[in-house]
Design an enzyme around this catalytic site. Structure first.
Site, PDB file in Angstrom:
ATOM      1  N   GLU A  85       0.809  -1.219   0.000  1.00  0.00           N
ATOM      2  CA  GLU A  85       0.000   0.000   0.000  1.00  0.00           C
ATOM      3  C   GLU A  85       0.843   1.271   0.000  1.00  0.00           C
ATOM      4  O   GLU A  85       0.320   2.370  -0.218  1.00  0.00           O
ATOM      5  CB  GLU A  85      -0.919   0.012   1.231  1.00  0.00           C
ATOM      6  CG  GLU A  85      -1.961  -1.086   1.265  1.00  0.00           C
ATOM      7  CD  GLU A  85      -3.038  -0.916   0.216  1.00  0.00           C
ATOM      8  OE1 GLU A  85      -3.121   0.164  -0.383  1.00  0.00           O
ATOM      9  OE2 GLU A  85      -3.805  -1.875  -0.010  1.00  0.00           O
ATOM     10  N   GLU A 116       8.346 -21.684   7.326  1.00  0.00           N
ATOM     11  CA  GLU A 116       8.430 -20.842   8.522  1.00  0.00           C
ATOM     12  C   GLU A 116       9.428 -21.381   9.543  1.00  0.00           C
ATOM     13  O   GLU A 116       9.832 -20.677  10.471  1.00  0.00           O
ATOM     14  CB  GLU A 116       7.061 -20.697   9.174  1.00  0.00           C
ATOM     15  CG  GLU A 116       6.548 -21.928   9.897  1.00  0.00           C
ATOM     16  CD  GLU A 116       5.265 -21.622  10.667  1.00  0.00           C
ATOM     17  OE1 GLU A 116       5.274 -21.861  11.883  1.00  0.00           O
ATOM     18  OE2 GLU A 116       4.284 -21.161  10.059  1.00  0.00           O
TER      19      GLU A 116
END
Length: 303
Positions: A85, A116
């Site tokens: 954004e 992960e």
């Protein structure tokens, strides 16, 4: 690294909710809403730590450093979301703010098994970007012990980068590994271990603060106006016109003329109107002011 979930508040089971699946939809919605209402207070308790991290981050970014978020699963996706954004909102350059998720882009929409659990993967991802002492690396993990996030912070810190560890458990390895530890303890989730809920909301709020306030410190806003907005579509072009009008009070014709003269650059257009300078002078003044519109206006004699 221990996998004993019993010590993690984010993984705790809540017996009082054991029969939630038998409640009405409205009752469940009310319960979720009540849980969500607890998040802002948990974030508020960490505001001094958040502010300290932001001030340090803005200092690095002012000298050309990047803001890099690294996490796995929901935490990684939130980092990618926040970073994505920044270009349309603050006209950041490609790579200036980036989100990396364990397992790469594929992990945005599907699980990448084992990604992960690898500190080495985080180190490799950072090395591929050439992380330096000017950069800011934010490890994000609800548990505060995800190896990818912890490994990212450890590796970045060894390279001299500023590091931030954002988690939702107290006394986390992630916070301990970072220059700035932020532990937003939201408590057990409505659905045990589903950290996309309160923990995810808390992480989203803090990441919003880190990026937004850093950009304010870097001069990407004028007051609360997005003067570095990138007008890449008609909606944003309309927003650009409105921002120039709100900042200057100029009529529509003058706003259009200023935006045309400055190639659609909102900050420059405002400077030409308020500072009564031409487009080339606006470019020079903003460059000399490192992009801070208030400083450029002062240099143009506007008080």
């Amino acid at each position: 690294m221990s996998t004993d979930f019993d010590s993690l508040t984010t993984e705790a089971h809540r017996p009082e909710l054991a029969e939630i699946d038998q409640r009405s939809t409205l009752d469940i919605a009310r319960a979720m809403n009540a849980e969500d209402a607890l998040v802002p207070a948990a974030v508020a308790a960490q505001l001094p730590s958040i502010a300290a991290a932001i001030d340090a981050a803005a200092e690095r970014m002012a000298r050309g450093g990047r803001l890099l978020y690294l996490g796995a699963g929901t935490a990684g996706r939130l980092g990618v979301l926040d970073a994505s954004e920044c270009p349309p909102t603050f006209n950041t350059e490609p790579g200036e703010v980036m989100g990396l998720i364990a397992g790469g882009p594929e992990a945005m929409v599907s699980a990448v098994e084992g990604a992960e659990d690898s500190e080495a993967l985080a180190a490799a991802d950072l090395d591929a970007l050439g992380v330096t002492a000017d950069d800011v690396v934010v490890g994000v993990s609800a548990s505060g012990r995800t190896p990818y996030a912890v490994g990212a912070v450890r590796h970045a810190r060894a390279r001299g980068a500023l590091t931030v560890g954002l988690s939702c458990n107290p006394g986390s390895p992630l916070a301990a590994a970072a220059d700035h530890g932020i532990e937003v303890v939201v408590g057990p989730e409505l659905i045990a271990g589903s950290t996309r809920l309160k923990a995810g909301t808390a992480q989203k709020l803090v990441l919003n603060m880190i990026s937004t306030i850093s950009m304010i410190r870097l001069g990407k806003t004028y007051g609360n106006l997005m003067v570095d907005v990138r007008a890449s579509n008609e909606k944003l072009r309309a927003r650009s016109r409105r921002i120039v009008h709100l900042a200057t009070g100029a009529p529509d014709a003058a706003v259009e003329e200023a935006l045309t003269a400055t190639g659609g650059e909102v900050k420059n257009a405002i400077l030409t109107i308020l500072g009564k300078v031409d487009a080339d002078t606006a470019v020079r003044l903003l460059a000399e002011s490192h992009g801070h519109l208030r400083s450029a206006l002062a240099a143009a004699g506007v008080r």
